[in-house]
Design an enzyme around this catalytic site. Structure first.
Site, PDB file in Angstrom:
ATOM      1  CB  ILE A 151     -17.309  -8.737  -0.191  1.00  0.00           C
ATOM      2  CG1 ILE A 151     -18.655  -8.174   0.257  1.00  0.00           C
ATOM      3  CG2 ILE A 151     -16.573  -7.729  -1.068  1.00  0.00           C
ATOM      4  CD1 ILE A 151     -19.407  -9.044   1.238  1.00  0.00           C
ATOM      5  CB  SER A 205     -10.640 -10.787 -11.999  1.00  0.00           C
ATOM      6  OG  SER A 205      -9.960 -11.739 -11.206  1.00  0.00           O
ATOM      7  CE  LYS A 226     -16.006  -2.841   5.982  1.00  0.00           C
ATOM      8  NZ  LYS A 226     -15.660  -4.233   6.488  1.00  0.00           N
ATOM      9  CG  ASP A 248     -12.252  -5.389   7.198  1.00  0.00           C
ATOM     10  OD1 ASP A 248     -12.112  -4.741   6.150  1.00  0.00           O
ATOM     11  OD2 ASP A 248     -13.019  -6.366   7.279  1.00  0.00           O
TER      12      ASP A 248
END
Ligand code: NAP
Length: 318
Positions: free
Chosen positions: A14, A36, A91, A169
């Site tokens: 995402i 990362s 989310k 999810d």
């Protein structure tokens, strides 16, 4: 116009599909860094292995977008708030409802902005239906959210682990639209959760809702069916009929709307404009110093897990 420096924590699907390009096109934000674990790089900005290294190197950073799997989110968000950063949460916003509530309170005590992003709420059809349903009673509501987990979550083992939410999810996206458009409270009345015998999270779920604004003559008429085993055409649909006889059909995850069979809105899918809306709102929240924490979709998921009957099905292999 204020310009906020922002770092992305967790450079997975995402972040790459949405956060990076949308930040690049929003003049209110300047990408300052990435965090990362794998050390993924992006042109012109540094990559840090941990948030602590980021905060030590960039004390003036304004905000972070936390795009890790949800199980890691609470700890990372607390650390960001402790470092004085404003926080955007992908989310689902935390591993549990109480952790989200704690984050909201903690951000307030530190005078930091915290923002729960529910991307599906940023489709134009959602606000259109919300405004049209105000004051109405609901006769029937059918959510059908069925997609192919192998297509949308390839190799993402975390979604099957405890705290990964399984089919909720994507299902929580439907619930985030539902809680936004309902003209009154809505509760999980009954839930059946289907677990592959080799997995800790459900691959499918059937919910029955109740609501004080539902027609009393129609018990069981408010339902949701989530399923990750759908191949071929994908279904992200919410159909609603009011007592007054109006029929709303939100399709394409809330990007398309027909009323009484007549198309009214038709945006491309998937995710068209959602993240542009998220970052526009985040800039507004930062400008005003206000937080936006919407617990409602998350609470419905928690309630489904709380009262859901467990059904075991055949093993699932990726
Ligand atoms: P993903 O591809 O697995 O990416 C998550 C990234 O977070 C990983 O690549 C890793 O990046 C980092 N990470 C993993 N475990 C971590 C840990 N324990 N602690 C810190 N960082 C960790 O997952 P995703 O699809 O991007 O999903 C991330 C979140 O966005 C989920 O909550 C999901 O519901 C939400 N979301 C996903 C989509 C979608 O289409 N995939 C759409 C909307 C929302 P590094 O190696 O770079 O650290």
């Amino acid at each position: 116009m204020a310009v906020y420096s922002i770092a992305i924590i967790g450079v997975g699907k995402i972040s790459q599909d949405q956060h990076l390009p949308v930040i690049a096109n929003n003049p209110n934000f300047r990408l300052a860094a990435l965090v990362s674990q794998r050390g993924l790089a992006h042109p012109d900005v540094p990559t840090f292995k941990t948030p602590a290294e980021l905060y030590a190197a960039m004390p003036d950073l304004d905000a972070v977008a936390i795009c890790t799997p949800p199980s890691a989110r609470y700890t990372i968000a607390r650390e960001a708030l402790d470092a004085g950063k404003h926080v955007l949460l992908e989310k689902p916003p935390a591993p549990t409802v109480t952790e989200l509530t704690d984050l909201a309170g903690y951000a307030a005590t530190l005078d930091r902005v915290i923002f729960t992003t529910w991307h599906s709420q940023y489709n134009a059809a959602v606000e259109e239906v919300r405004s049209r349903l105000i004051g109405e009673r609901i006769k029937r509501l059918t959510i059908t959210w069925k997609e192919d987990v192998r297509r949308w979550h390839p190799g993402q083992d975390w979604i099957w682990e405890v705290g990964g939410f399984g089919v909720f999810d994507p299902g929580i996206n439907a619930l985030s639209i539902l809680t936004r458009i309902m003209p009154g409270p809505i509760f999980v009345h009954d839930a059946s959760l289907v677990y592959p015998s080799n997995r800790d999270m459900p691959i499918a779920a059937d919910l029955v809702f109740s609501s004080p604004v539902a027609s009393e003559a129609q018990p069981g008429a408010l339902t949701a069916a989530f399923d990750w085993r759908q191949t071929g055409e994908q279904s992200w649909t919410i159909d609603i009929e009011t007592d007054a006889g109006q029929r709303f059909s939100l399709t394409g995850g809330g990007s398309k709307l027909a009323i009484d069979g007549t198309p009214l809105l038709d945006a491309p899918t998937p995710q068209h404009g959602e993240y542009e809306g998220i970052y526009k709102r985040f800039a507004t929240l930062l400008d005003s110093g206000s937080s936006a924490v919407d617990v409602a979709p998350f609470q419905l998921v928690a309630d489904a897990f709380m009262i859901g009957k467990r059904v075991v099905t055949e093993p699932f292999e990726d």
